[in-house]
Every structure is written in structure tokens, then in C-alpha cells.
Design a protein around this motif. Structure first.
Motif, PDB file in Angstrom:
ATOM      1  N   ILE A   1      -3.089   4.183   6.343  1.00  0.00           N
ATOM      2  CA  ILE A   1      -2.453   2.852   6.222  1.00  0.00           C
ATOM      3  C   ILE A   1      -1.507   2.629   7.392  1.00  0.00           C
ATOM      4  O   ILE A   1      -1.479   1.544   8.000  1.00  0.00           O
ATOM      5  CB  ILE A   1      -1.710   2.752   4.884  1.00  0.00           C
ATOM      6  N   SER A   2      -0.715   3.647   7.750  1.00  0.00           N
ATOM      7  CA  SER A   2       0.191   3.527   8.895  1.00  0.00           C
ATOM      8  C   SER A   2      -0.587   3.313  10.180  1.00  0.00           C
ATOM      9  O   SER A   2      -0.196   2.499  11.047  1.00  0.00           O
ATOM     10  CB  SER A   2       1.047   4.779   9.013  1.00  0.00           C
TER      11      SER A   2
ATOM     12  N   SER B   1       0.840  -1.215   0.000  1.00  0.00           N
ATOM     13  CA  SER B   1       0.000   0.000   0.000  1.00  0.00           C
ATOM     14  C   SER B   1       0.859   1.243   0.000  1.00  0.00           C
ATOM     15  O   SER B   1       0.568   2.230  -0.708  1.00  0.00           O
ATOM     16  CB  SER B   1      -0.933  -0.025   1.213  1.00  0.00           C
ATOM     17  N   GLN B   2       1.934   1.229   0.805  1.00  0.00           N
ATOM     18  CA  GLN B   2       2.814   2.397   0.862  1.00  0.00           C
ATOM     19  C   GLN B   2       3.490   2.628  -0.484  1.00  0.00           C
ATOM     20  O   GLN B   2       3.655   3.775  -0.924  1.00  0.00           O
ATOM     21  CB  GLN B   2       3.860   2.189   1.955  1.00  0.00           C
ATOM     22  N   ARG B   3       3.933   1.550  -1.133  1.00  0.00           N
ATOM     23  CA  ARG B   3       4.551   1.711  -2.444  1.00  0.00           C
ATOM     24  C   ARG B   3       3.531   2.248  -3.473  1.00  0.00           C
ATOM     25  O   ARG B   3       3.902   2.926  -4.436  1.00  0.00           O
ATOM     26  CB  ARG B   3       5.092   0.359  -2.921  1.00  0.00           C
TER      27      ARG B   3
ATOM     28  N   ARG C   1     -12.618   2.582  12.242  1.00  0.00           N
ATOM     29  CA  ARG C   1     -12.802   3.953  11.730  1.00  0.00           C
ATOM     30  C   ARG C   1     -11.782   4.233  10.619  1.00  0.00           C
ATOM     31  O   ARG C   1     -12.123   4.791   9.576  1.00  0.00           O
ATOM     32  CB  ARG C   1     -12.615   4.952  12.877  1.00  0.00           C
ATOM     33  N   SER C   2     -10.490   3.831  10.838  1.00  0.00           N
ATOM     34  CA  SER C   2      -9.462   4.036   9.807  1.00  0.00           C
ATOM     35  C   SER C   2      -9.789   3.244   8.554  1.00  0.00           C
ATOM     36  O   SER C   2      -9.549   3.704   7.426  1.00  0.00           O
ATOM     37  CB  SER C   2      -8.104   3.610  10.353  1.00  0.00           C
ATOM     38  N   LEU C   3     -10.364   2.035   8.713  1.00  0.00           N
ATOM     39  CA  LEU C   3     -10.736   1.223   7.551  1.00  0.00           C
ATOM     40  C   LEU C   3     -11.836   1.917   6.750  1.00  0.00           C
ATOM     41  O   LEU C   3     -11.828   1.923   5.510  1.00  0.00           O
ATOM     42  CB  LEU C   3     -11.204  -0.170   8.022  1.00  0.00           C
ATOM     43  N   ALA C   4     -12.809   2.574   7.469  1.00  0.00           N
ATOM     44  CA  ALA C   4     -13.878   3.312   6.775  1.00  0.00           C
ATOM     45  C   ALA C   4     -13.315   4.502   6.015  1.00  0.00           C
ATOM     46  O   ALA C   4     -13.755   4.807   4.890  1.00  0.00           O
ATOM     47  CB  ALA C   4     -14.927   3.766   7.800  1.00  0.00           C
TER      48      ALA C   4
END
Length: 822
Positions: free
Chosen positions: A212-213, A156-158, A240-243
Motif C-alpha cells: 500500500i505504501s 487501507s493502513q488503518r 506489479r504492486s497492484l497485482a
């Protein structure tokens, strides 16, 4: 009746009565010992083993319960296997202790309770082992999920990281355009619009990167959540971060949206579902809860087992106390009986000793003992007790007979000692040496008249026994009888006392009257000293005479050595060769040398100068011959005959080589002597000729019985002489036989065959040049020697200046040689 029994019977009767009381005491003590032994046996075989076994079982159960938590904390299969094996071994030991406890036959109800607790521990440990295996499976699944999380996070970061690079590139382009172009131009507007579009695309990517972090950190914390409550708290911000990521996925660039949505779906699978990280942590919490419950049950079972053991030990303690009281009662009764018997035995012993032993036995034995001690001390007239019919009376009678015999033997021994002493004195007096015996304090015990004669010249002086050795030697030194003591009296006395007290080898003492005495002293057993003095004056005189004759013979021998070759002289005086007419055949190397033209030279010299010159020449040549091991046969005027190989040889080859090397050394020495002889008036240089030949000769003593000559004869000698006569002055001429032995070491020129007088066949000859090793170094040297010219140059070793100077000198000499005298 008692008198007829005698001492032995009466003592036997008394001790039999005393022994009766001892038997009674022993019987009582034996009964008490058996009773106490039975009680102790009951305690040690029935009560103590069960108590000890139960205590060991209790401690083992505690160890098993204490080891179980370590199994639940295992983090790997290897650690789990190691701990599980240890727990199984401890559990096996616990079951073995339970079996031993059953064999001790304690209370059946308590043993049943203990056995139930042990079985419960076994079941719980088996269940705990299964839980640990399940927990390890959950931990492995959680680690796999964390690896998937790491891979998804990195992917994801890349995916969103290039947005930053694009925006930075757009920003640099915008700055470059605005710096060169007015803002109102189309190009500046286009650059600004492009930058705004890049910023709009970068903002969702930046936000996605942050979320993502956050998701990654939250999932990692979820895997290590300490309690289920903490796990629930972590799930709320995680979802919440996933939403937020779902929302951002719609704002991402169309080219990245599909792959970004795949990463978001992977995060969802890791957060929710049966194969998610929170679910794995929940399963682990469940396994740990079951394990804690099993550990609590193990502790409860261990406490129950300990309580049962305590009851068992208390019952054994009560039984041991009762048995001890029973043994104490038996011990008290037995002790009373033993003490009573001992008192009666002691009382009987006192009466026996007081009424019979002391009055009848000890008094009479004391009298016999005193008489025996007096006789042993030498008092053979001591009084004896009265004899009787019992054993002591017979001892007194035997002592009387012993005393009478001792008196008779003493008188006989005294006569024999006196006779032996007189024989010893007579024997010592008859010997020719002086003899003296001193005690450990160096006092004279015995001496003969010869000792006094050798010690003192004055025969009127007496030596009395008891005189100290120091007094004897001081008196002898003071009267001047000791030559070595003159001028050093006290020092000599100290040395003589030291030698006397620590004797060593015999030594010689010089007396004042010219005599010589050999003194031999030796320490004897008991600390005394024996001294033997022998007069060796005649031997010393003979020794001096022999020394004088030996010196004369040595001087004569030294003179005779001048007339013989050193080898012949040594072989005769060492006994290797007899002085008799005898000869043998040997292969020798013969060398002849003489001075060329010596007769013409000597005609011009006076006899004194000629003698000096000839002796000088012969001395120098003889020294060289001796250094090389040659045997000089004879001198004939200026000629010398030498040979190698007898009486000592190093081998035919080495002898021949030594002869040629000697000839070269002689020629070299002749060149050196020519300069010295020229200084004393000999204008023409003297040069020698040398001939060498190797062959068989007859060597030995020739002549008469009254006068002999050690020499060699044969055709080989004549050939060597002819070669010397054929040699050119200053050269060495050798035969083929010699050349064959030295050709590897000596460089020679072949001169061909010549006819010599006395030899029927032509002889092959060779002129010796030099040792090959020397020629290698001097091969480039220039050497010329004439009667009035001597030239020696080594151009290879000269510097440039030296070469110029040498050329100038040679040209000058050449001009003078070419110039004819006017």
C-alpha cells in the motif's frame, strides 16, 4: 547738401546704406531657412513618425511574446486571471501602435505584413488562454484524485495496522504462559499454537501494508512525473504492486477481506481508466505540448514582425539621408550670400566710422566731455570747445551757459554757507548748556564757551577744533577737574572713552569743584558724536535737601505709627482715607478685654514692676490682635478695645470668626504668661476676661479740627463692654449675634439670657469653649486648672507603664490632700 542735413541726416544716410546689405543677407538667410525647414518638416512629419511607431510596435510585440510563457506556467485561476489581464493590456497597446503606424502612411506592403503578424499573435494568445484554462482544469482534477489517493491509503493502513497490535498481544501472552508453565503442559501448547496462528495472519497484513505504501508513493510520483517517458516507467512497478495486493487479498482474514478488496479496487481506479492519476498527468502533458507549440509560433511571429520593422526603418533612414543632402546644398548657397552681405556691411561701417564718426564727431564730443568733467570736478574756469551750427556746436554753447550759471550759484552759496555757519555758532553760544560736536574720528569740530567752562575750571584753557576727545578728557582729569578720576586715572579714561563711543542714557558726573554735570551724548549720521553738558548742581543740592527732609519725615512717620492702629495708619498714608471729621455706619465685631482682679494684684506691686507687667501684657495681646487683623481702638489701663471690619473687612462672618479666634489665642497666651509671671513673684495667676459682640456701629474720626480720634461709638460698643464685665475670669463671653456667625466653626455653651446695665432687653450669652477641630483631638483629655492646682492628662495616649506611674502619682497627691495638717 550734406552740411544742411546735419549730424542726424548724415548718420541716417550712412546707416541706410549699411542696412541695404543687411536686407540682402536677411533675404538669403530666410530663403535658406525656408528650404531647410521644408526638408526637416518632411523628415519629422513623414519619415520619423513611421520609424518611431514601427520601433515601438516591435518592442511591444517582443514584450507580448515574452509575457506569454508566464500564462502557461499559471498554477491557479487567480494567477491566470492576473497574467491574462496583463497580456490583454499589452496586446491592446500593440494594436494601438499598429493603428498609429497605419496613420503615419509608411510602405503599404510592410504594414500589411506587420498587421498579419499582430493578428497571428492575437489568435495564438486567445488559444493559449484556452489551453491554460484547460490545464488548470486538469490540475484541479489531479489534485482531487490525489486527495482520494490519500483517503484510500489512510483507510487501507488503518485496516491492516491492528494486525501488529494483535500479534504483540499474543506474543506477550505466550511469554507469560511459557514462563510459568512447563512447555509440555496443555496450556503452553495452546499458547504456542495461538501465537503461530497470529503470526500466520500477520504476515499477509504486513506485506499488504508495504505494498500500500509503495502504491501510494508511486501514484504521488506519477502526478509529478517530469516527462511522459518517466510516467511510463513509473506505471510498470505500480501495476506489479497492484497485482500483489490482489494476491494478498485472498490471504487476508475473512473478516477483513471484503473491506480490503474495496480498497484494492479504489487503487485500481486511481491507476487505470479515464479518471486515473496517470491519465490526468497525460492530459496535462498534452496541454503543455500544445502551449509550447503556440509559444514557438508566437516567437516566430515576433521575429517576422521585427524583420518587417527593420525594413521599414531602413527605408526611412535612406529617405532621411537624401533629404539631409538636399538641405546641405541649400545651406551652402545661403551661407555664401549671407557672408558676402556681412562683409560689405562691415566694410561700409568701417568707412563711415573712420571717415566721418571719428574725425568729425568723436573729436568734438571728446572736447565737450572733457570740459563737462572738469566743470563737474569743480573747475569752473576750464576751456570750452568752439560753438557751431550743428548739434555738437549747440551742446558747446549750452555748456558755456551752464558754466556761467554754476559760477554765479557757487558764489551765492558760499555767501549763504558763511552766513548760516555764523548763525549756528551764535545760536550754540547763546544756550545755557555746554555743546560740542565731534567727527567720526572723535576730533572736535565745534563747541561753545559754556562747554569749556563746564569741562575746565580754568577759563584760560582753549579748545581748538581738531583736538581729540581723549586728549581733552585726559587734560581735564590730570588737572583734578573730575572727582571720579581721582586714584584711578587710566581706568577712568578707558571707561569714559567706552561710554563716549557707545553712548546710552544721560548720566551724571561729579566735578572736582563740587559741581554736578549731566552729560548727554548721541551718535549722529556719518559717525560723529554730539555732546550736551548741563549744570545740575542746584538740582542735586535740592535733591540732597529733599532726601534729608524725607528721612526726617520717615522717622517722624514711624513714631506717629506707634500712636495709631496699623490699619488706620496705612489707610491715611496711602491716601485711602482723608484726615477730616467724618463717620459711617458699619457692621463690626467689637471685642473688650481686661485683667480680672488687676486692682488687687497691683496694690501689692511697686510702680516699676507694675509698669513692666502691664506693658508686657499689652504687648503680647496687641501682637495677637495684629496677627488676626484687629483694629486696636484704645488702651484704658489694663483694658483693650478692638474691633474687626474697618478700615479693612473680610466680610461680617469672617470678621466675627477672626475676633473669636483672637480671643481664644489671647486666653491661651495668658496661660503661658502665668508661669512666667509666677517666676517673677506674682503668686496669684492673672486671668483676663473677654466680651465680644457683632452689630452696627458708627466708626470714623471724632473730635475737633485740631485733634481727632479714630474710634467707634454706639450701643454695640456698650454691650460688648458689659459682656466683658459679665465674663468669668479666663473665659470668652459672646452675644447671640456673634454666635450666629461662628457657630459652624466654634464650639460654645449657651449660658442663658442676662440683664446688663444700659440695655433694656435681656441679652442671650454664650461661653466660647474652643475651635471644633481642636476639640475632636482633645475630647478625651483631662484638664483642670485651679489657683494652686494644674492637671493635664491624656490617658488615651499613655502606655501601660505610663498609666501605672500616673496612677501612683495621683494616689500620692490624693493621700496628701486627704491628710489634715497636725
Amino acid at each position: 547738401m550734406l552740411k544742411r542735413l546735419g549730424i542726424r541726416g548724415r548718420l541716417l544716410l550712412a546707416f541706410f546704406g549699411i542696412s541695404t546689405f543687411a536686407v540682402l543677407a536677411t533675404t538669403a538667410a530666410l530663403y535658406a531657412f525656408l528650404e531647410v525647414g521644408e526638408v526637416v518638416d518632411r523628415i519629422t512629419k513623414e519619415r520619423v513618425p513611421s520609424a518611431l511607431a514601427s520601433l515601438q510596435l516591435s518592442r511591444q510585440a517582443e514584450r507580448v511574446a515574452a509575457t506569454a510563457p508566464a500564462a502557461l506556467a499559471s498554477t491557479s485561476k487567480a494567477q491566470h486571471y492576473e497574467i491574462s489581464t496583463a497580456i490583454a493590456a499589452e496586446m491592446t497597446r500593440l494594436e494601438e501602435l499598429l493603428a498609429a503606424l497605419k496613420g503615419a502612411k509608411p510602405s503599404t506592403a510592410v504594414v500589411a505584413e506587420i498587421e498579419a503578424a499582430v493578428l497571428g499573435l492575437r489568435r495564438n494568445l486567445n488559444a493559449l488562454d484556452d489551453l491554460v484554462a484547460a490545464r488548470l482544469t486538469v490540475v484541479a482534477r489531479k489534485e482531487e484524485l490525489l486527495r482520494r489517493l490519500s483517503a484510500t491509503t489512510n483507510a487501507s493502513q488503518r485496516l491492516v495496522a491492528p494486525g501488529m497490535l494483535v500479534m504483540n498481544s499474543k506474543l506477550q501472552q505466550w511469554r507469560a504462559v511459557t514462563a510459568d508453565t512447563p512447555l509440555a503442559s496443555d496450556r503452553g501448547a495452546e499458547a504456542t499454537a495461538d501465537l503461530v496462528q497470529s503470526i500466520a495472519a500477520y504476515i499477509p497484513q504486513q506485506k499488504a501494508q508495504q505494498e500500500i505504501s509503495a502504491v501510494n508513493d508511486a501514484l504521488v510520483n506519477t502526478a509529478d512525473a517530469p516527462t511522459p517517458g518517466d510516467l511510463a516507467l513509473i506505471l510498470f512497478p505500480l501495476r506489479r504492486s497492484l497485482a500483489v495486493l490482489d494476491t494478498i487479498s485472498n490471504q487476508i482474514d475473512d473478516r477483513l477481506r471484503t473491506r480490503f478488496q474495496q480498497r484494492v479496487n479504489e487503487f485500481k481506479a486511481l491507476i487505470d481508466g479515464g479518471n486515473s492519476i496517470p491519465k490526468a498527468r497525460q492530459d496535462e502533458f498534452a496541454v503543455l505540448a500544445q502551449g509550447e507549440e503556440l509559444l514557438a509560433q508566437n516567437n516566430q511571429l515576433s521575429r517576422s514582425l521585427t524583420a518587417a520593422v527593420d525594413r521599414l526603418v531602413a527605408a526611412a533612414d535612406r529617405e532621411i539621408t537624401a533629404s539631409g543632402l538636399e538641405a546641405a546644398v541649400v545651406q551652402r548657397y545661403g551661407t555664401g550670400v549671407v557672408l558676402g552681405s556681412a562683409f560689405l556691411s562691415l566694410l561700409s561701417s568701417i568707412l563711415v566710422v573712420w571717415l566721418y564718426v571719428d574725425r568729425s564727431l568723436l573729436a568734438r564730443l571728446g572736447g565737450v566731455s572733457q570740459s563737462m568733467l572738469a566743470i563737474a570736478g569743480g573747475n569752473l574756469r576750464a576751456p570750452l570747445p568752439v560753438a557751431g551750427h550743428d548739434e555738437i556746436g549747440r551742446m558747446a554753447e549750452a555748456l558755456r551757459l551752464f558754466r556761467d550759471t554754476a559760477v554765479e550759484i557757487e558764489e551765492k552759496n558760499l555767501r549763504e554757507v558763511a552766513e548760516a555757519r555764523q548763525r549756528l555758532i551764535d545760536a550754540i553760544e547763546s544756550i545755557s548748556e555746554g555743546f560740542a560736536l565731534y567727527d567720526g574720528e572723535d576730533r572736535l569740530i565745534l563747541s561753545n564757551s559754556r562747554y569749556r567752562e563746564l569741562l575746565y575750571s580754568d577759563l584760560a584753557i582753549e579748545l581748538t577744533p581738531g583736538t581729540t576727545f581723549e586728549h581733552i578728557i585726559r587734560r581735564s582729569a590730570e588737572r583734578g577737574y573730575i572727582k571720579d578720576a581721582e586714584g584711578r586715572f587710566e581706568e577712568w579714561v578707558a571707561e569714559r572713552l567706552s561710554r563716549h563711543r557707545n553712548p546710552g542714557e544721560p548720566w551724571v558726573q561729579r566735578r572736582g569743584d563740587g559741581r554736578w554735570v549731566l552729560i548727554s551724548e548721541r551718535r549722529i549720521t556719518g559717525g560723529g558724536t554730539v555732546a550736551v553738558y548741563s549744570d545740575i548742581t542746584e538740582l542735586k543740592q535740592r535733591e540732597e535737601n529733599l532726601a534729608e527732609k524725607s528721612a526726617a519725615l520717615e522717622a517722624l512717620s514711624s513714631k506717629l505709627a506707634k500712636y495709631l492702629a496699623p490699619q488706620v495708619y496705612n489707610s491715611i498714608f496711602t491716601g485711602r482715607q482723608d484726615v477730616r471729621i467724618a463717620s459711617q455706619r458699619k457692621k463690626l465685631t467689637i471685642c473688650f478685654t481686661d485683667i480680672a482682679g488687676f486692682t488687687e494684684t497691683t496694690d501689692k506691686m511697686e510702680s516699676e514692676d507694675l509698669t513692666q507687667l502691664l506693658n508686657h501684657y499689652l504687648t503680647e495681646m496687641s501682637k495677637i490682635a495684629s496677627d488676626h487683623g484687629a483694629t486696636i481702638d484704645k488702651y484704658v489701663g489694663d483694658a483693650i478695645l478692638m474691633f474687626f471690619g474697618d478700615p479693612e473687612t473680610r466680610g461680617v462672618k469672617e470678621d466675627a470668626l477672626a475676633g473669636v479666634q483672637m480671643a481664644l489665642a489671647m486666653q491661651k497666651r495668658m496661660s503661658e504668661l502665668a508661669e512666667a509671671w509666677r517666676d517673677i513673684g506674682i503668686e496669684t495667676p492673672l486671668r483676663c476676661r473677654i466680651g465680644i459682640h457683632t452689630d452696627y456701629c458708627t466708626v470714623g474720626n471724632f473730635g475737633s479740627e485740631d485733634r481727632m480720634d479714630y474710634t467707634i461709638i454706639g450701643g454695640a460698643v456698650n454691650l460688648a463692654s458689659r459682656l466683658e464685665q459679665e465674663a468669668q475670669p479666663g473665659t470668652v463671653l459672646i452675644s447671640y449675634e456673634t454666635f450666629a456667625q461662628v457657630k459652624d466653626t466654634i464650639d460654645c455653651d449657651e449660658l442663658g439670657r442676662i440683664h446688663v446695665k444700659g440695655i433694656a432687653y435681656p441679652v442671650a450669652t454664650y461661653r466660647v469653649i474652643d475651635v471644633k477641630a481642636n476639640l475632636v483631638a482633645a475630647r478625651r483629655a483631662v484638664r483642670t486648672e485651679l489657683p494652686h492646682l494644674r492637671l493635664e492628662a491624656e490617658p488615651e495616649l499613655m502606655s501601660a507603664d505610663e498609666r501605672d506611674q500616673a496612677a501612683t502619682a495621683l494616689r500620692d497627691v490624693l493621700d496628701r490632700l486627704c491628710h489634715k495638717p497636725g
